[in-house]
Design an enzyme around this catalytic site. Structure first.
Site, PDB file in Angstrom:
ATOM      1  N   ASP A   1      44.639 -13.778 -22.612  1.00 34.28           N
ATOM      2  CA  ASP A   1      44.022 -12.477 -22.878  1.00 34.28           C
ATOM      3  C   ASP A   1      43.961 -12.224 -24.388  1.00 34.28           C
ATOM      4  O   ASP A   1      44.718 -12.828 -25.157  1.00 34.28           O
ATOM      5  CB  ASP A   1      44.848 -11.355 -22.239  1.00 34.28           C
ATOM      6  CG  ASP A   1      44.864 -11.450 -20.721  1.00 34.28           C
ATOM      7  OD1 ASP A   1      43.941 -12.075 -20.160  1.00 34.28           O
ATOM      8  OD2 ASP A   1      45.804 -10.917 -20.114  1.00 34.28           O
TER       9      ASP A   1
HETATM   10  N1  URA Z   1      48.649 -13.889 -17.552  1.00 37.26           N
HETATM   11  C1  URA Z   1      48.161 -12.753 -18.110  1.00 37.26           C
HETATM   12  O1  URA Z   1      48.256 -11.678 -17.539  1.00 37.26           O
HETATM   13  N2  URA Z   1      47.554 -12.844 -19.305  1.00 37.26           N
HETATM   14  C2  URA Z   1      47.456 -14.001 -20.007  1.00 37.26           C
HETATM   15  O2  URA Z   1      46.909 -14.018 -21.112  1.00 37.26           O
HETATM   16  C3  URA Z   1      47.981 -15.159 -19.420  1.00 37.26           C
HETATM   17  C4  URA Z   1      48.571 -15.079 -18.195  1.00 37.26           C
END
Ligand code: URA
Length: 229
Positions: free
Chosen positions: A101
């Site tokens: 993310d």
């Molecule tokens: N899980 C998440 O919620 N975000 C990420 O960036 C990676 C795994």
């Protein structure tokens, strides 16, 4: 491989520019002027562009310490992307193996080897990803069993695969997961009534984020790392 694809794999030229070079007679195939973008090229053929010999290199593999605020994408008009941090020729051929993310930091792998990428990201291969996280509310002991059994995420039909939670502090933990569902870690914590406040990926399979890499820095994977996913 088609001649235009070969040139695209060995230079930074756009498809349009490649076609223009071929048309303008700037490309030689085995000493003869190339006549069409569709001509076929084998590894034994000699392709020259303006007299310079073009050669395919082997597949490339990099680890990047992704900082917060960078998108796990190759292009975006709003945010800087992980690819903006990579200074390599032909970087448009690199793909991200397992996205993070915008606000997540840590290990991001990039490669132009599609099969290797698939091995890391396909749920069938159950490649373990390790995340360090902090939460808004205290972490409860019972989460360990809940995550080990699998938890049903909002909007999903099947529970998550067994995951291992290590409690490191009142609001700090390490989570080992086998899948890579969209926002998986954040959704797992949401499913038990908590909220992730920071998330950092430490490892994918046996590839650990190199502690020497500062946020925004990257390096090539070692031979051993490439073979240990
Ligand atoms: N899980 C998440 O919620 N975000 C990420 O960036 C990676 C795994």
């Amino acid at each position: 491989m088609r001649l235009d694809k070969f040139i695209g794999s060995t230079t930074d030229l756009s498809r349009k520019a490649i076609h223009a070079c071929i048309k303008a007679g700037q490309v030689m195939l085995n000493g003869q002027r190339a006549t069409s973008a569709a001509q076929s090229v084998t590894p034994e053929d000699r392709v020259q562009l303006n007299g310079e010999l073009l050669a395919l290199t082997g597949p490339r593999y990099f680890m990047l310490h992704k900082p917060a605020g960078y998108l796990s994408a190759t292009t975006d008009s709003q945010h800087p992307t992980a690819l903006d941090l990579i200074q390599e020729p032909r970087k448009h051929l690199l793909q991200i193996a397992g996205r993070l993310d915008l606000d997540t930091t840590g290990l991001l792998l990039l490669t132009d080897d599609g099969q290797w990428n698939h091995r890391i990201t396909s749920p069938r291969h159950e490649c373990i990803k390790i995340y360090r996280l902090t939460t808004a509310e205290p972490l409860r002991d019972e989460y360990i069993e809940t995550f080990a059994k699998g938890v049903l995420l909002h909007g999903e039909k099947k529970p998550t695969l067994p995951a291992r939670l290590e409690l490191l502090g009142e609001k700090e933990a390490r989570l080992h997961i086998q899948e890579g569902k969209y926002h998986q870690v954040k959704r797992m914590l949401a499913a038990v009534g908590n909220r992730v406040t920071s998330l950092h990926r430490e490892a994918i399979g046996r590839i650990q984020l190199d502690p020497q890499l500062k946020p925004g820095e990257y390096r090539a994977l070692t031979r051993e790392e490439i073979h240990h996913v």
